[in-house]
Design a protein around this motif. Structure first.
Motif, PDB file in Angstrom:
ATOM      1  N   HIS A 188       9.782  -2.267   7.077  1.00  0.00           N
ATOM      2  CA  HIS A 188       9.873  -2.974   5.784  1.00  0.00           C
ATOM      3  C   HIS A 188       8.489  -3.381   5.254  1.00  0.00           C
ATOM      4  O   HIS A 188       8.360  -4.353   4.517  1.00  0.00           O
ATOM      5  CB  HIS A 188      10.757  -4.232   5.891  1.00  0.00           C
ATOM      6  CG  HIS A 188      12.102  -3.963   6.470  1.00  0.00           C
ATOM      7  ND1 HIS A 188      13.000  -3.084   5.900  1.00  0.00           N
ATOM      8  CD2 HIS A 188      12.699  -4.465   7.582  1.00  0.00           C
ATOM      9  CE1 HIS A 188      14.103  -3.042   6.640  1.00  0.00           C
ATOM     10  NE2 HIS A 188      13.950  -3.871   7.657  1.00  0.00           N
ATOM     11  N   SER A 189       7.445  -2.638   5.629  1.00  0.00           N
ATOM     12  CA  SER A 189       6.104  -2.952   5.131  1.00  0.00           C
ATOM     13  C   SER A 189       5.976  -2.502   3.673  1.00  0.00           C
ATOM     14  O   SER A 189       6.379  -1.387   3.311  1.00  0.00           O
ATOM     15  CB  SER A 189       5.041  -2.244   5.978  1.00  0.00           C
ATOM     16  OG  SER A 189       3.757  -2.453   5.438  1.00  0.00           O
ATOM     17  N   THR A 190       5.426  -3.392   2.840  1.00  0.00           N
ATOM     18  CA  THR A 190       5.195  -3.072   1.416  1.00  0.00           C
ATOM     19  C   THR A 190       3.718  -2.912   1.104  1.00  0.00           C
ATOM     20  O   THR A 190       3.338  -2.793  -0.066  1.00  0.00           O
ATOM     21  CB  THR A 190       5.779  -4.196   0.540  1.00  0.00           C
ATOM     22  OG1 THR A 190       5.153  -5.434   0.889  1.00  0.00           O
ATOM     23  CG2 THR A 190       7.284  -4.281   0.727  1.00  0.00           C
ATOM     24  N   ILE A 191       2.888  -2.907   2.118  1.00  0.00           N
ATOM     25  CA  ILE A 191       1.436  -2.800   1.913  1.00  0.00           C
ATOM     26  C   ILE A 191       1.084  -1.360   1.567  1.00  0.00           C
ATOM     27  O   ILE A 191       1.447  -0.425   2.292  1.00  0.00           O
ATOM     28  CB  ILE A 191       0.672  -3.261   3.173  1.00  0.00           C
ATOM     29  CG1 ILE A 191       0.946  -4.743   3.434  1.00  0.00           C
ATOM     30  CG2 ILE A 191      -0.820  -3.011   3.031  1.00  0.00           C
ATOM     31  CD1 ILE A 191       0.319  -5.266   4.699  1.00  0.00           C
ATOM     32  N   ARG A 192       0.387  -1.209   0.437  1.00  0.00           N
ATOM     33  CA  ARG A 192      -0.051   0.122   0.004  1.00  0.00           C
ATOM     34  C   ARG A 192      -1.562   0.262   0.004  1.00  0.00           C
ATOM     35  O   ARG A 192      -2.071   1.379  -0.122  1.00  0.00           O
ATOM     36  CB  ARG A 192       0.455   0.418  -1.416  1.00  0.00           C
ATOM     37  CG  ARG A 192       1.922   0.136  -1.637  1.00  0.00           C
ATOM     38  CD  ARG A 192       2.795   0.923  -0.692  1.00  0.00           C
ATOM     39  NE  ARG A 192       2.678   2.374  -0.886  1.00  0.00           N
ATOM     40  CZ  ARG A 192       3.221   3.268  -0.073  1.00  0.00           C
ATOM     41  NH1 ARG A 192       3.876   2.872   1.008  1.00  0.00           N
ATOM     42  NH2 ARG A 192       3.095   4.548  -0.320  1.00  0.00           N
TER      43      ARG A 192
ATOM     44  N   GLN B 284       1.218   6.706  -5.619  1.00  0.00           N
ATOM     45  CA  GLN B 284       2.330   6.960  -4.715  1.00  0.00           C
ATOM     46  C   GLN B 284       1.872   7.064  -3.261  1.00  0.00           C
ATOM     47  O   GLN B 284       2.693   7.005  -2.356  1.00  0.00           O
ATOM     48  CB  GLN B 284       3.036   8.266  -5.118  1.00  0.00           C
ATOM     49  CG  GLN B 284       3.638   8.237  -6.505  1.00  0.00           C
ATOM     50  CD  GLN B 284       4.684   7.135  -6.650  1.00  0.00           C
ATOM     51  OE1 GLN B 284       5.481   6.887  -5.744  1.00  0.00           O
ATOM     52  NE2 GLN B 284       4.679   6.461  -7.792  1.00  0.00           N
TER      53      GLN B 284
ATOM     54  N   ASP C 111      -3.919  -5.267  -0.918  1.00  0.00           N
ATOM     55  CA  ASP C 111      -2.718  -5.951  -0.425  1.00  0.00           C
ATOM     56  C   ASP C 111      -2.974  -6.653   0.903  1.00  0.00           C
ATOM     57  O   ASP C 111      -2.311  -7.637   1.240  1.00  0.00           O
ATOM     58  CB  ASP C 111      -1.575  -4.947  -0.246  1.00  0.00           C
ATOM     59  CG  ASP C 111      -1.141  -4.319  -1.566  1.00  0.00           C
ATOM     60  OD1 ASP C 111      -1.330  -4.969  -2.619  1.00  0.00           O
ATOM     61  OD2 ASP C 111      -0.628  -3.187  -1.546  1.00  0.00           O
TER      62      ASP C 111
END
Length: 319
Positions: free
Chosen positions: A134-138, A247, A271
């Motif tokens: 569930h990592s949202t780091i981009r 992306q 991030d």
């Protein structure tokens, strides 16, 4: 009377010693021939030999040497014998070129081991940042208190490992204009960079350099004294999200926090953040000041660079 005559005859024989009246012969002592005498004389050494005739004493008559003279002669004979040098155990018998070659091989071995350890450290960092559930780091940014602490090298290594492991497109973005390095490290042509794109002087495609199938590099370009304005523009408009490469994943090479006026502002672009500290060089005061500027930002951790390992080399090679 007859006895008297016989006695007289005997006296006469003793007096003459040689005359025999009966055969009238004189008996003399035996004489040696002249040739025999000459041979005996020549074979007998005398002191009155001719000066021009050298006399060589026969071996059995030669004078014997004293122990002192004999030891002296043996010492002189031994001194003339060339004995090869015996190598000292442990002493290197290599020539100077061989020693240089050995030193270069040893240095290359150390560099390979250090590079392997660096890749593994960057791989652990990427796994903890991008591959958690569930990592949202981009985007991951590398910053430091001052310049020269190794943040650019670590950013480059992390981007390379991430591109090879993730299978996703990765962009290495250089956001520091004080000491840009990516153009030199990748031997890129001196064309437009991030600054020119932010000023609207070129398209986004013109500043992207594909260095591997999954890795793209965007150099800083020439800020022309407008670094603060450009960073503010990049943060305010959230241009990272507008890039076609949004992306994928971003690795940001950020400016230093203490020696740069826009370091804290640029740190807000990522991030997650890694603070790079040159171990044993950067003072605690500078590290504390850098941490104070990152107080409200998502700092993932502090990475000590060039720290001396106390683990023996033979153990490190097994790790």
């Amino acid at each position: 009377m007859a006895e008297h005559d016989r006695l007289n005859k005997n006296k006469m024989k003793q007096n003459t010693g040689a005359h025999d009246p009966e055969n009238d012969t004189v008996k003399l002592p035996a004489l040696r021939s002249q040739s025999t005498a000459a041979a005996l004389a020549s074979s007998r050494p005398t002191e009155e030999q001719a000066p021009d005739t050298p006399h060589e004493p026969e071996p059995e008559l030669a004078a014997k040497e004293t122990p002192k003279e004999e030891a002296k002669k043996q010492s002189e004979a031994l001194s003339k014998v060339k004995v090869p040098e015996t190598p000292v155990p442990g002493r290197s018998e290599k020539t100077e070129p061989e020693q240089r070659e050995t030193s270069l091989k040893s240095q290359k071995t150390r560099e390979l081991l250090n590079a392997q350890a660096l890749r593994e450290r960057c791989r652990q960092l990427c796994a903890a940042t991008f591959f958690r559930e569930h990592s949202t780091i981009r985007s991951l940014g590398f910053t430091s208190a001052t310049a020269g602490e190794g943040k650019t090298l670590l950013a480059l290594a992390t981007a390379t490992v991430l591109a090879s492991d993730s299978g996703q497109p990765v962009t290495l973005l250089e956001c520091t204009w004080e000491r840009p390095r990516l153009q030199e490290l990748f031997n890129l042509p001196r064309r437009q960079g991030l600054a020119e794109w932010l000023r609207g002087e070129c398209s986004e495609e013109a500043i992207r350099y594909q260095v591997s199938p999954e890795l793209t590099v965007i150099p800083a370009g020439n800020a022309a004294g407008q670094a603060m304005k450009l960073i503010h523009q990049l943060a305010e408009r959230q241009l990272l999200a507008r890039l076609p490469a949004s992306q994928g994943l971003f690795i940001l090479d950020l400016p230093p926090l203490v020696t740069s006026g826009y370091g804290a502002l640029a740190a807000g672009l990522a991030d997650s953040l890694i603070l790079v500290v040159h171990a044993g060089v950067t003072s605690e005061v500078l590290v504390s000041e850098a941490c104070a500027q990152l107080r409200d930002l998502p700092v993932q951790g502090i990475l000590l660079n060039q720290i001396e390992s106390h683990i023996p080399r033979w153990i490190r090679q097994l790790l």
